[in-house]
Design a protein around this motif. Structure first.
Motif, PDB file in Angstrom:
ATOM      1  N   SER A  68      49.235  47.712  36.016  1.00 21.84           N
ATOM      2  CA  SER A  68      47.762  47.673  36.001  1.00 21.84           C
ATOM      3  C   SER A  68      47.196  46.471  35.276  1.00 21.84           C
ATOM      4  CB  SER A  68      47.191  48.947  35.383  1.00 21.84           C
ATOM      5  OG  SER A  68      47.551  50.036  36.133  1.00 21.84           O
ATOM      6  N   ARG A  69      47.885  45.383  35.328  1.00 21.05           N
ATOM      7  CA  ARG A  69      47.319  44.152  34.789  1.00 21.05           C
ATOM      8  C   ARG A  69      47.350  43.108  35.884  1.00 21.05           C
ATOM      9  NH1 ARG A  69      49.976  45.921  30.038  1.00 21.05           N
ATOM     10  NH2 ARG A  69      48.421  46.268  28.446  1.00 21.05           N
ATOM     11  N   PRO A  70      46.338  42.905  36.637  1.00 21.10           N
ATOM     12  CA  PRO A  70      45.055  43.592  36.589  1.00 21.10           C
ATOM     13  C   PRO A  70      45.150  44.973  37.249  1.00 21.10           C
ATOM     14  CG  PRO A  70      45.102  42.081  38.416  1.00 21.10           C
ATOM     15  CD  PRO A  70      46.406  41.910  37.714  1.00 21.10           C
ATOM     16  N   SER A  71      44.121  45.787  36.963  1.00 21.11           N
ATOM     17  CA  SER A  71      44.083  47.104  37.556  1.00 21.11           C
ATOM     18  C   SER A  71      43.567  46.981  38.991  1.00 21.11           C
ATOM     19  CB  SER A  71      43.167  48.008  36.733  1.00 21.11           C
ATOM     20  OG  SER A  71      42.899  49.165  37.450  1.00 21.11           O
ATOM     21  N   VAL A  72      44.470  47.127  39.940  1.00 18.76           N
ATOM     22  CA  VAL A  72      44.089  47.039  41.352  1.00 18.76           C
ATOM     23  C   VAL A  72      44.612  48.289  42.047  1.00 18.76           C
ATOM     24  CG1 VAL A  72      44.369  45.721  43.489  1.00 18.76           C
ATOM     25  CG2 VAL A  72      44.261  44.506  41.312  1.00 18.76           C
ATOM     26  N   LEU A  73      43.715  48.970  42.734  1.00 19.87           N
ATOM     27  CA  LEU A  73      44.119  50.181  43.438  1.00 19.87           C
ATOM     28  C   LEU A  73      43.885  50.023  44.926  1.00 19.87           C
ATOM     29  CD1 LEU A  73      42.503  52.854  41.097  1.00 19.87           C
ATOM     30  CD2 LEU A  73      44.900  52.184  41.188  1.00 19.87           C
ATOM     31  N   ARG A  74      44.523  50.883  45.690  1.00 18.04           N
ATOM     32  CA  ARG A  74      44.278  50.914  47.130  1.00 18.04           C
ATOM     33  C   ARG A  74      42.784  51.019  47.387  1.00 18.04           C
ATOM     34  NH1 ARG A  74      45.991  55.718  49.985  1.00 18.04           N
ATOM     35  NH2 ARG A  74      46.038  54.976  52.120  1.00 18.04           N
ATOM     36  N   GLY A  75      42.290  50.191  48.287  1.00 19.74           N
ATOM     37  CA  GLY A  75      40.873  50.274  48.621  1.00 19.74           C
ATOM     38  C   GLY A  75      40.002  49.314  47.830  1.00 19.74           C
ATOM     39  N   VAL A 100      32.032  29.832  50.966  1.00 19.63           N
ATOM     40  CA  VAL A 100      32.148  31.200  51.475  1.00 19.63           C
ATOM     41  C   VAL A 100      33.320  31.887  50.794  1.00 19.63           C
ATOM     42  CG1 VAL A 100      32.561  32.608  53.528  1.00 19.63           C
ATOM     43  CG2 VAL A 100      31.210  30.497  53.695  1.00 19.63           C
ATOM     44  N   LYS A 101      33.031  33.064  50.275  1.00 25.20           N
ATOM     45  CA  LYS A 101      34.118  33.873  49.719  1.00 25.20           C
ATOM     46  C   LYS A 101      34.468  34.932  50.737  1.00 25.20           C
ATOM     47  CE  LYS A 101      32.930  33.365  44.896  1.00 25.20           C
ATOM     48  NZ  LYS A 101      32.583  34.033  43.643  1.00 25.20           N
ATOM     49  N   TYR A 102      35.760  35.167  50.903  1.00 24.65           N
ATOM     50  CA  TYR A 102      36.203  36.184  51.852  1.00 24.65           C
ATOM     51  C   TYR A 102      36.666  37.400  51.071  1.00 24.65           C
ATOM     52  CZ  TYR A 102      36.120  32.189  54.967  1.00 24.65           C
ATOM     53  OH  TYR A 102      35.717  31.096  55.672  1.00 24.65           O
ATOM     54  N   ARG A 103      36.300  38.525  51.598  1.00 22.69           N
ATOM     55  CA  ARG A 103      36.656  39.754  50.880  1.00 22.69           C
ATOM     56  C   ARG A 103      37.767  40.493  51.633  1.00 22.69           C
ATOM     57  NH1 ARG A 103      31.620  42.838  49.924  1.00 22.69           N
ATOM     58  NH2 ARG A 103      31.497  41.797  47.929  1.00 22.69           N
ATOM     59  N   GLY A 104      38.853  40.715  50.906  1.00 25.35           N
ATOM     60  CA  GLY A 104      39.943  41.484  51.517  1.00 25.35           C
ATOM     61  C   GLY A 104      40.085  42.817  50.797  1.00 25.35           C
ATOM     62  N   TYR A 105      40.565  43.817  51.526  1.00 24.84           N
ATOM     63  CA  TYR A 105      40.744  45.136  50.899  1.00 24.84           C
ATOM     64  C   TYR A 105      42.221  45.458  50.712  1.00 24.84           C
ATOM     65  CZ  TYR A 105      35.827  45.952  51.239  1.00 24.84           C
ATOM     66  OH  TYR A 105      34.472  45.842  51.068  1.00 24.84           O
ATOM     67  N   VAL A 106      42.503  46.045  49.573  1.00 25.15           N
ATOM     68  CA  VAL A 106      43.896  46.319  49.232  1.00 25.15           C
ATOM     69  C   VAL A 106      44.402  47.524  50.030  1.00 25.15           C
ATOM     70  CG1 VAL A 106      45.458  46.961  47.358  1.00 25.15           C
ATOM     71  CG2 VAL A 106      43.528  45.420  46.904  1.00 25.15           C
ATOM     72  N   HIS A 107      45.469  47.299  50.784  1.00 22.01           N
ATOM     73  CA  HIS A 107      46.075  48.398  51.548  1.00 22.01           C
ATOM     74  C   HIS A 107      47.233  49.012  50.783  1.00 22.01           C
ATOM     75  CE1 HIS A 107      44.479  48.141  55.802  1.00 22.01           C
ATOM     76  NE2 HIS A 107      43.732  47.330  55.083  1.00 22.01           N
ATOM     77  N   ARG A 108      47.919  48.178  50.021  1.00 21.17           N
ATOM     78  CA  ARG A 108      49.088  48.699  49.324  1.00 21.17           C
ATOM     79  C   ARG A 108      49.328  47.878  48.067  1.00 21.17           C
ATOM     80  NH1 ARG A 108      53.446  51.937  50.540  1.00 21.17           N
ATOM     81  NH2 ARG A 108      55.287  51.274  49.387  1.00 21.17           N
ATOM     82  N   VAL A 109      49.662  48.580  46.993  1.00 17.25           N
ATOM     83  CA  VAL A 109      50.012  47.883  45.751  1.00 17.25           C
ATOM     84  C   VAL A 109      51.518  48.002  45.590  1.00 17.25           C
ATOM     85  CG1 VAL A 109      49.683  47.832  43.255  1.00 17.25           C
ATOM     86  CG2 VAL A 109      47.782  48.498  44.724  1.00 17.25           C
ATOM     87  N   GLU A 110      52.199  46.867  45.489  1.00 15.98           N
ATOM     88  CA  GLU A 110      53.643  46.887  45.297  1.00 15.98           C
ATOM     89  C   GLU A 110      53.955  46.466  43.868  1.00 15.98           C
ATOM     90  OE1 GLU A 110      55.523  45.400  48.997  1.00 15.98           O
ATOM     91  OE2 GLU A 110      54.886  47.490  49.269  1.00 15.98           O
ATOM     92  N   LEU A 111      55.243  46.213  43.601  1.00 15.17           N
ATOM     93  CA  LEU A 111      55.633  45.925  42.218  1.00 15.17           C
ATOM     94  C   LEU A 111      54.914  44.689  41.658  1.00 15.17           C
ATOM     95  CD1 LEU A 111      57.571  47.223  40.212  1.00 15.17           C
ATOM     96  CD2 LEU A 111      59.230  45.454  40.831  1.00 15.17           C
ATOM     97  N   PRO A 115      51.633  39.126  39.802  1.00 13.74           N
ATOM     98  CA  PRO A 115      52.579  39.618  38.797  1.00 13.74           C
ATOM     99  C   PRO A 115      51.854  40.532  37.805  1.00 13.74           C
ATOM    100  CG  PRO A 115      52.700  37.227  39.019  1.00 13.74           C
ATOM    101  CD  PRO A 115      51.511  37.670  39.809  1.00 13.74           C
ATOM    102  N   GLY A 116      52.467  41.651  37.482  1.00 16.09           N
ATOM    103  CA  GLY A 116      51.857  42.565  36.496  1.00 16.09           C
ATOM    104  C   GLY A 116      51.020  43.656  37.119  1.00 16.09           C
ATOM    105  N   VAL A 117      50.807  43.604  38.436  1.00 16.69           N
ATOM    106  CA  VAL A 117      49.902  44.584  39.045  1.00 16.69           C
ATOM    107  C   VAL A 117      50.457  46.008  38.925  1.00 16.69           C
ATOM    108  CG1 VAL A 117      50.777  44.401  41.437  1.00 16.69           C
ATOM    109  CG2 VAL A 117      48.385  44.965  41.019  1.00 16.69           C
ATOM    110  N   SER A 118      51.794  46.129  38.895  1.00 13.10           N
ATOM    111  CA  SER A 118      52.366  47.485  38.799  1.00 13.10           C
ATOM    112  C   SER A 118      52.090  48.102  37.431  1.00 13.10           C
ATOM    113  CB  SER A 118      53.864  47.456  39.064  1.00 13.10           C
ATOM    114  OG  SER A 118      54.478  46.591  38.142  1.00 13.10           O
TER     115      SER A 118
END
Ligand SMILES: Nc1ncnc2c1ncn2[C@@H]1O[C@H](COP(=O)(O)OP(=O)(O)OP(=O)(O)O)[C@@H](O)[C@H]1O
Length: 932
Positions: free
Chosen positions: A362-369, A386-397, A357-360
């Motif tokens: 920019s809280r938090p600021s998350v961008l593609r990639g 173990v921490k798993y790292r995922g990459y952001v493909h798309r930011v939605e509302l 919630p709030g990503v649209s």
């Protein structure tokens, strides 16, 4: 600290990498909190206390003349001595004490006591009665019943609304005043009515005070009466439309806890980086470590405390960037989410959906990639996590879609819960750090600390037809084309709308026309400014010559249609064939990473250079520019928005000053020459002819920020196109200040503010603008000619939700460099208590003159500002704007004379409580004297 850890054997360094003993934890302190006694807490306290509250008059000042309690006009402002303008100002300490007492005694003040019970025909929660109406003709009535529940008689002596607003009316049958008190026998009940009626949409709070005594004397001596005591009730009345319900807070505001961030040294599994190819970036680890381990004299503290110089350029900026990154890290960790489920995306099974919630906004600021780390819930406390790292493909509302590697996906089931950690994308900081290093390596000293030749002769006039009408723009283009300032940057500066971007575009055009081998890099700090530059260039150049290069994080849907076609990143050789490349400053770093050699670009132009951190600007130069042959041009206005930073320490040590501003301030080449008081046009041009706005729109900024030097050159037909608009409060004055008594609200966990009443008023204006177009000689207007500016992201989001048409809505940052025929501004702030916070964190419009300047100078023909005059009048810049609108007849809506601000309420309450205290004092004083 690292040095101390090394000495104490808690850390060892091998080939530039620090190895800590396991017990060592790295703890990131929020720099805003600062060391004891400094930082946010103290500053805010000091700041709020510096705002004196006006004196409420002497002991018996309130109510003695009984002006407040005549039926029907019981809230007439003129009847109260506390209202008089000559009252001395209260000592802030006293006012604060009383306010504190009010806050701590709130429970007591609203509780039924002294034998008095106050009830109502409306629900009362914690002393508060709330109601709203949706019609301006309706009169809303609230009945309050004062009951004597004691076995002895009581006297009802006085009542009043502490907020004096003309929309409220208090009435009682007996017209009780201190001169006409009413006796209430045991069990007696007496009714007081509050009526509310408003023709103006808005939120109207009021505090009602009721005064009682157990005995009164018939003589005038107050000492024979018992002391008075007071009971309070709070009122929140609203006049709203249906839209207010649609935009109401989705959930009550619950601030995110401020947590300290501890970095545990866990193994991180870097998984599939999916389709994102990032440029290989410079690893700063070794440099940072060796730098921090080096003992004085080049210790971080002494580097920070000495000013910026050629010698410490790289080290100082690396340190400041490091501080900035630390703060970014602290900020983003606040959004970490424990125990959060993820589900598979319905359309692409290889992606997982995480709700944020709030990503649209920019809280938090998350961008593609960007990367997000997840740990299986419950595993965090186990060893070998173990921490798993995922990459952001798309930011939605309110969610993001993440790509993980196939091993992780094969063991994933829908709804599995994870502890989620957000990370800072270090690419932007690293690119800046690399740029400062490259600036040293590529000898940019003469560009960054130019000495120049003040005796240089201006170039011979070339035939330049386009800007001949404007001698300043013409001169700037001549000098840029001739490269007269080289290696020093050429500066083009000036107030809003004076054609800085136009000058840059014309200079580029002329360079390309006259120098067949020229390659130009044209940059701006933001995507919107770079898009604008590209679009303006394409008005003059063939599309095949220009390449608009985007960051991988840019959403193609946000790109204007005309320049959306070049989203593929070609190879270096292909790229180098383009005559002109347009990028943001940060994305220019990809050219260095991609191997474009220094000297390929003959010219680097930076538009909106006053908005960029110096190290961002350096990305477009270091490693790309050959200082002896390359020409740098910086265009901007230091009076408009400056760099935006998160770290207060970086700000304190000068990182908030752009390269443009630093050069103008520190380098004599760019200052007026002493002997003749003019600028040396071989190095700098100041533009003063405004081609954008109606003179009334420019008046206040011109007076406050530009020493009235701005001259009006805007096209007469366009600038006057709204002078006869039927909704102008004053014909031929196309500036409207519409007062709204709104409320700044927050929702859920977002700290951003919104103000629904202001949105309702904005929507009404939009309707009038779009319906009335083409009528009575008005030009037709389409939504794209209208811009709406708001200072907080939540307000921008809510306005977008309310809009049915496609006007541009954005923050001031998004509007810098832009213009529209009509601009509507929503100032949002309606509660004085947040104003100091805004100032401290450089938020909002109030107490932020650069934001004010940008917001009010975007309009060509009509400027409508919607805001609360009670709050805005306290700020000198807005105060001047309100005064100007008022004098010229452009003020409408809710007026500060119809109500008072919080200060006055506190003052009136303070006066009442003082009355109470002093009467108690008078009662006990004789006894005390006897004891003496
Ligand atoms: N010489 C000129 N003749 C006519 N119109 C001009 C001239 N120079 C600029 N303009 C017009 O003035 C307006 C403002 O120009 P521009 O955006 O270049 O100003 P700016 O100084 O960059 O503004 P800001 O400070 O807001 O970024 C534009 O509509 C532009 O077309």
């Amino acid at each position: 600290m690292l040095y101390a850890l090394k000495l104490s054997n808690n850390a060892k360094v091998y080939s530039g990498v620090v190895h800590f003993k396991p017990k060592v934890r790295d703890f990131c302190q929020d720099q805003w909190q600062g060391p004891r006694g400094k930082g946010r807490g103290q500053k805010q306290q000091g700041a709020s206390s510096s705002c004196p509250v006006q004196n409420g008059g002497k002991v018996n000042g309130v109510g003695q003349k009984n002006g407040a309690c005549v039926s029907g006009v019981c809230v007439s402002p003129s009847s109260d001595p506390a209202q008089t303008s000559h009252t001395p100002r209260r000592d802030w300490r006293l006012a604060n004490n009383i306010l504190r007492k009010f806050k701590s005694d709130r429970a007591e003040l609203i509780s039924d006591r002294g034998g008095v019970r106050i009830t109502s025909d409306h629900p009362v929660v914690d002393g508060l009665i709330k109601f709203s109406l949706e019609s301006e003709t309706e009169v809303y009535v609230v009945r309050l019943f004062l009951e004597n529940s004691s076995p002895s008689p009581l006297f009802f002596t006085y009542y009043s609304a502490l907020h004096r607003m003309t929309c409220f009316n208090l009435q009682d049958k007996q017209k009780v005043t201190r001169n006409n008190p009413l006796q209430l026998g045991p069990g007696d009940q007496y009714e007081v009515q509050l009526q509310f009626k408003s023709s103006l949409l808005g939120f109207y709070p009021a505090t009602l005070v009721f005064e009682f005594k157990t005995s009164i004397s018939s003589s005038s001596s107050s000492s024979s009466s018992s002391p008075a005591f007071h009971l309070l009730r709070f009122i929140e009345a609203q006049y709203v439309t249906g839209l207010a319900r649609e935009l109401a807070p989705t959930a009550p505001y619950r601030p995110r806890a401020i947590i300290s961030v501890t970095h545990t040294h866990l193994v991180t599994h870097t998984l599939n980086r999916s389709t994102f190819t990032r440029p290989q970036v410079y690893n700063m680890g070794a440099v940072k470590v060796s730098f921090f381990l080096s003992p004085s004299p080049s210790s971080p503290r002494s580097i920070l405390e000495s000013g910026l110089s050629r010698e410490n350029y790289s080290k100082r900026f690396q340190l400041l960037l490091y501080l900035e990154e630390l703060q970014m890290e602290v900020d983003i960790k606040r959004y970490n989410k424990p125990n959060t489920p993820m589900v598979r995306d319905k359309t692409n099974k290889k992606l997982l959906v995480l709700e944020v919630p709030g990503v649209s906004e920019s809280r938090p600021s998350v961008l593609r990639g960007d990367a997000i780390l997840v740990t299986r819930s419950g595993d965090s406390n186990k060893g070998g996590v173990v921490k798993y790292r995922g990459y952001v493909h798309r930011v939605e509302l309110d969610s993001v879609k993440l790509g993980f590697n196939s091993r992780f996906l094969s063991s994933f089931v829908d709804g599995l819960k994870f502890d989620v950690e957000f990370t800072v994308n270090r690419l932007t900081t690293r690119l800046q750090q690399r740029a400062t290093e490259l600036a040293d390596r590529h000898n940019l000293g003469n560009v960054l600390f130019p000495s120049g030749d003040p005796t240089i002769q201006p170039p011979k006039k070339q035939p330049l037809l386009a800007l001949e009408q404007n001698p300043e723009q013409y001169t700037a283009v001549q000098n840029i084309v001739a490269g007269s300032s080289r290696p020093a940057p050429y500066l083009v500066f000036g107030p809003p709308g004076t054609g800085k971007t136009v000058t840059v575009v014309e200079a580029i055009k002329q360079v390309l026309k006259t120098q067949s081998h020229a390659h130009i890099l044209a940059c701006a700090p933001s995507n919107s400014a770079a898009d604008l530059l590209a679009l303006k260039l394409l008005e003059h150049l063939e599309h095949r010559k220009l390449f608009r290069m985007y960051a991988a994080s840019r959403n193609p849907e946000d790109v204007p249609n005309d320049i959306r076609d070049c989203f593929v990143f070609p190879c270096k050789e292909e790229l180098m064939k383009y005559s002109i490349m347009v990028t943001t400053l940060i994305t220019a770093g990809r050219l260095v990473t991609g191997g474009v050699p220094p000297g390929h670009f003959s010219h680097v132009f930076v538009d909106e250079a006053g908005h960029a951190v110096e190290t961002e600007t350096i990305i477009s130069l270091a490693g790309l520019l050959q200082p002896e042959t390359g020409q740098v041009v910086l265009a901007g206005d230091p009076k408009q928005l400056g760099p935006i930073l998160r770290s207060p320490l970086a700000l304190k040590h000068g990182m908030g000053v752009s390269l443009l501003e630093r050069l103008m301030k520190d380098v004599s080449l760019y200052q007026k020459e002493e002997e003749n008081g003019v600028f040396n046009n071989c190095y700098v041009t100041k533009l003063l002819r405004n081609y954008r706005s109606h003179p009334s729109i420019l008046k206040v900024p011109n007076e406050l920020f530009y020493e009235e030097e701005l001259q009006v050159f805007a096209n007469e037909m366009i600038r006057n196109s709204y002078c006869t608009w039927e909704y102008l409060p004053q014909k031929n004055f196309p500036v409207v200040f519409h007062g709204v008594a709104g409320r700044d609200e927050r929702e859920a966990s977002s700290p951003s503010f919104f103000n629904v009443a202001e949105i309702e008023v904005l929507m009404d204006y939009l309707k009038k603008l779009l319906q009335g177009q083409g009528k009575r000689g008005l030009a037709t207007i389409s939504p794209k000619d209208i811009g709406i500016i708001a200072p907080y992201r939540k307000q921008v989001e809510k306005i977008r939700k309310a809009l049915k048409t496609l006007e541009k809505v954005g923050s001031v940052e998004e509007f810098q460099g832009q213009e529209r025929r009509v601009i509507l501004v929503s100032t949002v702030r309606s509660s004085a208590k947040y104003v100091q916070t805004d100032q401290y964190f450089s938020l909002g419009f109030v107490k932020n003159e650069k934001r004010f300047n940008v917001a009010v100078t975007r309009a060509k023909a009509l400027l409508i500002v919607v805001g609360n005059p009670l709050v805005l009048r306290g700020d000198p810049t807005w105060g001047r704007f309100l005064q100007f609108c008022s004098q010229a007849g452009g003020k409408t809506g809710f007026d500060s004379s119809q109500a008072e601000g919080e200060e006055e309420v506190v003052e009136r309450l303070a006066a009442l409580l003082e009355t109470e205290e002093s009467e108690v004092q008078q009662q006990i004083e004789p006894e005390w004297r006897n004891e003496q």
